[in-house]
Design a protein around this motif. Structure first.
Motif, PDB file in Angstrom:
ATOM      1  N   GLN A 157      18.964 -18.914 -38.283  1.00 47.76           N
ATOM      2  CA  GLN A 157      19.598 -20.025 -37.573  1.00 47.76           C
ATOM      3  C   GLN A 157      21.021 -20.284 -38.029  1.00 47.76           C
TER       4      GLN A 157
ATOM      5  N   LYS B 210      13.629 -22.149 -29.704  1.00 54.03           N
ATOM      6  CA  LYS B 210      14.774 -22.074 -28.780  1.00 54.03           C
ATOM      7  C   LYS B 210      14.310 -22.111 -27.319  1.00 54.03           C
TER       8      LYS B 210
ATOM      9  N   ASN C 176      11.636 -18.986 -34.542  1.00 53.60           N
ATOM     10  CA  ASN C 176      12.981 -19.337 -34.093  1.00 53.60           C
ATOM     11  C   ASN C 176      13.114 -19.178 -32.573  1.00 53.60           C
TER      12      ASN C 176
END
Length: 335
Positions: free
Chosen positions: A329, A230, A226
């Motif tokens: 998320q 990002k 994640n």
């Protein structure tokens, strides 16, 4: 005796050895064939159990099966398995029986409830439980089985749904050496590794330790994926780098939680199938209970337990546990 006579005598002994070896192999092969001709019971045909039972059928073991879900038994019935209406009906027909159930309560009900296994188990039966449950429950079932003239061993599995499908599971077996040897051929038809861990309950001990580590590594992999995404990294590239670096683990390499990184895993199928989040929370609860009893600090295990409990109560209960990535998320979590 002359050298020639010695050689002749040794040659005769060698030929006799070969003959006896051939007889031994023939007896072994005959016993194996006879073993495969007798019915094997299988109870619990969920995401894992269904594949395990199917592999037994493929290896030539005739099955009598039971599950509360009619849909779960339908395809196996079409493939030749007999269907029973209760666990007791299964137990009355076999002397080897495998159970693969969600939790301790289900094992206790299937074995000791009305129309349960112990109500009709045959003397001399081998009962193999591949569920992941509290070690003390396995020990309780073993004592009850002994009172019925049967043998109970715990043999929980590791590897996930794909390994169950492909017959590549690892079985962690708790029971006597004799019982382990009796179960080994059957378990080897469903898995790649069959490891004897010790007395009844030690298989469960190994499994809950493994699953605690798995849960921690899955959350860590999800966090790393994640964060990298990002930061602008392409998911497959990031996974490739992780898997050739020191962060590599089963969760990153074999069961990556990011959709689209790997084919054939739950994350690329909307987290359907696989090992449910609620089941992982249950296993982490078992690990935490064991940590408390043995006074073994497990701070990361405790945190993972909390995270999976929150996920279970936030709509992820039936999704595969790799949905930790999706949970991270979640807009609600990040608002």
């Amino acid at each position: 005796m002359s050298t020639f006579s010695n050689l002749t005598a040794r040659g005769g002994l060698f030929v006799r050895f070969l003959q006896l070896s051939q007889v031994s192999r023939t007896i072994s092969s005959s016993s194996s064939m006879k073993s495969k001709q007798s019915l094997v019971g299988f109870i619990g045909l969920g995401n894992m159990g269904n594949h395990m039972a199917r592999n037994l059928l493929k290896k030539g073991y005739p099955l009598v099966i039971y599950d509360i879900s009619k849909d779960s038994v339908k395809k196996l019935q079409e493939d030749g398995a007999k269907v029973a209406t209760t666990p007791a009906e299964v137990a009355s027909q076999v002397n080897r029986l495998v159970t693969m159930l969600p939790a301790s309560a289900h094992v206790q009900e299937v074995y000791t409830g009305n129309n349960g296994i112990f109500s009709s188990v045959q003397k001399g039966s081998l009962l193999i439980d591949s569920s992941t449950i509290d070690p003390s429950v396995s020990q309780e079932m073993a004592k009850l089985a002994q009172g019925k003239g049967a043998t109970f061993i715990d043999a929980p599995v590791s590897g996930g749904v794909n390994a169950a499908r492909d017959g590549l599971l690892t079985f962690m077996v708790g029971g006597s050496e004799t019982a382990y040897n009796l179960a080994k051929d059957l378990l080897s038809s469903m898995g790649k590794n069959v490891v004897h861990c010790g007395t009844v309950g030690t298989g469960q001990a190994a499994k809950i330790c493994n699953n605690m580590l798995l849960a921690i590594s899955m959350i860590g992999t999800s966090e790393a994926m994640n964060l990298g995404i990002k930061l602008g990294l392409e998911p497959k590239l990031l996974a490739k780098i992780l898997n050739m670096s020191s962060g590599r683990c089963w969760s990153s390499e074999v069961y990556n939680p990011c959709p689209g990184v790997l084919d054939g895993v739950p994350s690329s199928n909307d987290y359907k199938g696989g090992f449910g989040t609620a089941l992982m929370a249950k296993d982490l609860g078992l690990a935490q209970n064991a940590s408390t009893v043995t006074k073994s600090p497990s701070p990361l295990g405790s945190l993972a337990h909390q995270i999976y409990r929150i996920m279970t109560n936030s709509g992820y209960a039936d999704k595969d546990f790799s949905s930790a990535f999706k949970f991270l998320q979640d807009k609600k979590l990040n608002s």
